[in-house]
Write a protein that holds these residues in place. Structure first.
Motif, PDB file in Angstrom:
ATOM      1  N   VAL A   1      -1.686   3.283   2.544  1.00 42.42           N
ATOM      2  CA  VAL A   1      -2.562   3.373   1.374  1.00 42.42           C
ATOM      3  C   VAL A   1      -1.748   3.193   0.098  1.00 42.42           C
TER       4      VAL A   1
ATOM      5  N   VAL B   1      -7.958  -0.340  -2.877  1.00 42.00           N
ATOM      6  CA  VAL B   1      -7.672  -0.194  -1.451  1.00 42.00           C
ATOM      7  C   VAL B   1      -8.933  -0.493  -0.663  1.00 42.00           C
TER       8      VAL B   1
ATOM      9  N   LEU C   1     -11.426   4.136   2.275  1.00 39.49           N
ATOM     10  CA  LEU C   1     -11.244   4.547   0.871  1.00 39.49           C
ATOM     11  C   LEU C   1     -11.760   3.513  -0.128  1.00 39.49           C
TER      12      LEU C   1
ATOM     13  N   PRO D   1      -1.641   9.807  -2.106  1.00 39.28           N
ATOM     14  CA  PRO D   1      -2.894   9.252  -2.618  1.00 39.28           C
ATOM     15  C   PRO D   1      -3.972  10.335  -2.605  1.00 39.28           C
TER      16      PRO D   1
ATOM     17  N   ASN E   1      -0.960   7.333   4.924  1.00 37.71           N
ATOM     18  CA  ASN E   1      -0.661   7.472   3.496  1.00 37.71           C
ATOM     19  C   ASN E   1       0.306   6.406   3.016  1.00 37.71           C
TER      20      ASN E   1
ATOM     21  N   GLU F   1      -0.726  -0.480  -0.226  1.00 39.79           N
ATOM     22  CA  GLU F   1      -1.868  -1.307  -0.590  1.00 39.79           C
ATOM     23  C   GLU F   1      -2.292  -1.050  -2.038  1.00 39.79           C
TER      24      GLU F   1
END
Length: 149
Positions: free
Chosen positions: A24, A35, A39, A61, A21, A27
């Motif tokens: 993510v 991303v 994903l 996210p 997480n 990013e």
């Protein structure tokens, strides 16, 4: 005096969010909402909600489903029998911050009306078939509508 309507700068991921997480979130912010990896191409947002006990901002996210003027997120917790921490936090505090792409705004989170639940769930499965595996007999997955304030 602190402005109570001011958005937090960029809160840290929820405790226990894990490296995935955190990566993510980093990013997402660095690439203005885009991303890669598993994903890539999914409609993704960052949801920030205050911790129910700590009051500290927690960011997660989440995949979302657009529904008119609101975004719907799914408290599936990957098919777990327990609600995710972010959901328990927003049950206690419905004021949240949503980040979609480069747009960042305050929103109110509210459970979806039970009459809408199954239709929204079916739309999500049509859009993201892996969500079919997140539904368990142990609990009804809560759906949450996020409405910009």
């Amino acid at each position: 005096m602190t402005n109570p309507t001011a958005l937090p700068r960029h809160p840290e991921p929820a405790d226990g969010a894990g490296e995935f997480n955190r990566d993510v979130i980093a990013e997402f912010r660095a690439r203005e909402g885009a991303v890669g990896g598993d994903l890539a191409g999914m409609p993704l947002l960052l949801l920030t909600v205050a911790g129910a006990r700590s009051g500290e901002p927690r960011t997660t996210p989440l995949v979302y489903l657009p529904d008119g003027d609101r975004l719907v997120v799914f408290a599936s917790n990957g098919g777990s029998e327990k609600d995710p921490v972010w959901y328990r936090n927003l049950v206690a505090r419905s004021e949240v911050t949503v980040e979609v792409g480069t747009d960042r705004y305050p929103a109110l989170a509210a459970p979806v009306d039970p009459a809408e639940h199954d239709a929204l769930w079916a739309r999500q499965i049509a859009a993201q078939p892996q969500f079919a595996g997140y539904r368990t007999a142990a609990r009804t997955v809560p759906l949450v509508a996020l409405t910009r304030v």
